[in-house]
Every structure is written in C-alpha cells, then in structure tokens.
Design an enzyme around this catalytic site. Structure first.
Site, mmCIF file in Angstrom:
data_model
loop_
_atom_site.group_PDB
_atom_site.id
_atom_site.type_symbol
_atom_site.label_atom_id
_atom_site.label_comp_id
_atom_site.label_asym_id
_atom_site.label_seq_id
_atom_site.Cartn_x
_atom_site.Cartn_y
_atom_site.Cartn_z
ATOM 1 N N HIS A 73 0.788 -1.236 0.000
ATOM 2 C CA HIS A 73 0.000 0.000 0.000
ATOM 3 C C HIS A 73 0.825 1.294 0.000
ATOM 4 O O HIS A 73 1.901 1.377 0.576
ATOM 5 C CB HIS A 73 -0.914 0.019 1.236
ATOM 6 C CG HIS A 73 -0.131 0.052 2.516
ATOM 7 N ND1 HIS A 73 0.265 1.213 3.098
ATOM 8 C CD2 HIS A 73 0.378 -0.947 3.279
ATOM 9 C CE1 HIS A 73 0.960 0.954 4.186
ATOM 10 N NE2 HIS A 73 1.049 -0.364 4.317
ATOM 11 N N ASP A 74 0.281 2.293 -0.660
ATOM 12 C CA ASP A 74 0.794 3.675 -0.617
ATOM 13 C C ASP A 74 2.201 3.850 -1.184
ATOM 14 O O ASP A 74 2.895 4.798 -0.827
ATOM 15 C CB ASP A 74 0.735 4.238 0.823
ATOM 16 C CG ASP A 74 -0.690 4.277 1.345
ATOM 17 O OD1 ASP A 74 -1.523 4.942 0.708
ATOM 18 O OD2 ASP A 74 -0.973 3.602 2.363
#
Ligand code: UDP
Length: 218
Positions: A140-141
């Site tokens: 994620h991210d």
C-alpha cells in the site's frame, strides 16, 4: 485492417513475457497477431511460434493500430525505445498476467509488464514501462516512477517511493516507510539480489547485503 501487437526484445525477458501477452489478448477475445521485434534480426524469423522482425520491418507492416510492450530489462534501453515509439505514433502496451492481484486505486501507467504471481495492493501510483517480474509485490501507498524494474520476488512494502530507473534485484526486501517519512529509493539506484533495505538509498547508489550498504556511488 487489423491491429498488430508486439513484444520488443526476443531475449530472456521478451520470451518470458510473450505468454503473458497472449493471456492479455485472450482475456478480451482479441485474435490479433503478436510478433517479436528485435533489432538483432536481419530478416523475418520465428521465435517460439511467433514472427520476429527488426523495428524497420515492424514499421512497414500494415495494421490499423500497433501496440508494443518493451520487454527489455535495461531501463535506459526501454526509455530510448519508448521515445522512438512515441515519435512514430505507436502505443505502449501494458500486459498483465491472468493471476496477478490488483487491489483498490492502483494507478499504473502505460507499458507495464506484470508477470505471473505479482500483487499490487491498494493506493499505489506507478509510472511508465514498469516491469514487475514473477512473485514480486508492491504494498500500500507506494509511489513508483518511470522505467523502474523489479527482478523476480521483490518485496516492496508499504509507503516506499522508488524513483525513475531504479533496479531492484531478485528477492530483495525493502522495509516499509511511514506516510510522513516514506523510505526512498533514489533515481537510478540499484538494489542487489537478496538485499534487505532498511533505510533510504541515494540516487545512483548500489546497495547490497543485510542490512543493505552502499558499494558504489556514481
Ligand atoms: N534489443 C533491441 N533493440 C535495442 C536494444 C536491444 O532489439 O535497441 C534487443 C537485443 O537484441 C536483445 C534484447 O533486446 O535480444 C535484450 O536482451 P538481453 O539478453 O540483453 O536482456 P533481457 O532484457 O532479455 O533480459
């Protein structure tokens, strides 16, 4: 007239990605031909059952539209070829294996090659001509630049920023960053096979080992 698809590069990377390219077309029931382009070829040859030709010959093929996946591991060569394709009005072609995992809000630019068993999780931005080889993941991210290359089995954890032309070797593991302080792999950096990266890597540096340390700096 029909569409024509191509895998640019008929060496290791290209021959491994051709089956992924076939899966990509089969998913949309597109029966168009996929050829190899390789500038080492002088005449039209056959590679693994596909016609193979150099770039000028590919340009002379008649088709309503042409799409090319640049299947060459060297990111500088990918960039050079991408610029040439753009100048010639040929589209970059993204190819995704059937069994990849793609979660929410993964924004992946054109020309990507996602090999079998790759996972791209949520809220991720990836630039042009990204190569993620077998079993790699992006958590994620993460924010990944243009022409970044992952060898097989790269473990890219959350909140990591990887800048243009970085190369991450097979089985390397990169420690997660935080939203306010992402771990950064600088432009053109090289992470060696199996490295365990625990802190940011400067642009142009090569790191190896556990914990990963700089061995050369341009
Ligand atoms: N190649 C090409 N045009 C170029 C540069 C490279 O057609 O401008 C081809 C080259 O002839 C070779 C392949 O791309 O067949 C690159 O293969 P290599 O074994 O270097 O690496 P791979 O990317 O397949 O791991």
């Amino acid at each position: 007239m029909t569409k024509l698809y191509a895998i640019y590069g008929a060496s290791g990377c290209g021959r491994s990605l051709m089956p992924v390219a076939r899966q990509q077309l089969a998913r949309t029931s597109d029966a168009s031909e996929i050829v190899f382009i390789d500038d080492a070829l002088e005449s039209v040859a056959e590679v693994n059952g596909h016609r193979a030709m150099n770039y000028p010959t590919f340009l002379s093929e008649s088709a309503s539209k042409k799409y090319v996946q640049i299947a060459i591991a060297n990111s500088r060569v990918r960039e050079k070829i991408a610029l040439r394709l753009e100048a010639d009005g040929i589209s970059l072609w993204s190819i995704y294996a059937n069994n990849i995992v793609l979660m929410d809000q993964a924004n992946i630019a054109m020309g990507a090659a996602l090999s079998p068993f790759v996972s791209i999780t949520s809220n991720i931005k990836i630039g042009k001509c990204f190569h993620a080889n077998l079993y790699s993941y992006v958590e994620h991210d993460c924010v990944i630049g243009d022409f970044v290359t992952f060898a097989p089995g790269v473990k890219c954890n959350g909140n990591i920023h990887i800048h243009d032309h970085a190369y991450i070797g097979a089985g390397a593991m990169i420690k997660q960053g935080t939203p306010d302080q992402p771990l950064v792999i600088g432009a053109g950096a090289v992470v060696g096979m199996g490295a365990v990266v625990t802190k940011s890597v400067p642009a142009g540096a090569t790191v190896v080992g556990n914990p990963a340390r700089i061995v050369t700096k341009k």
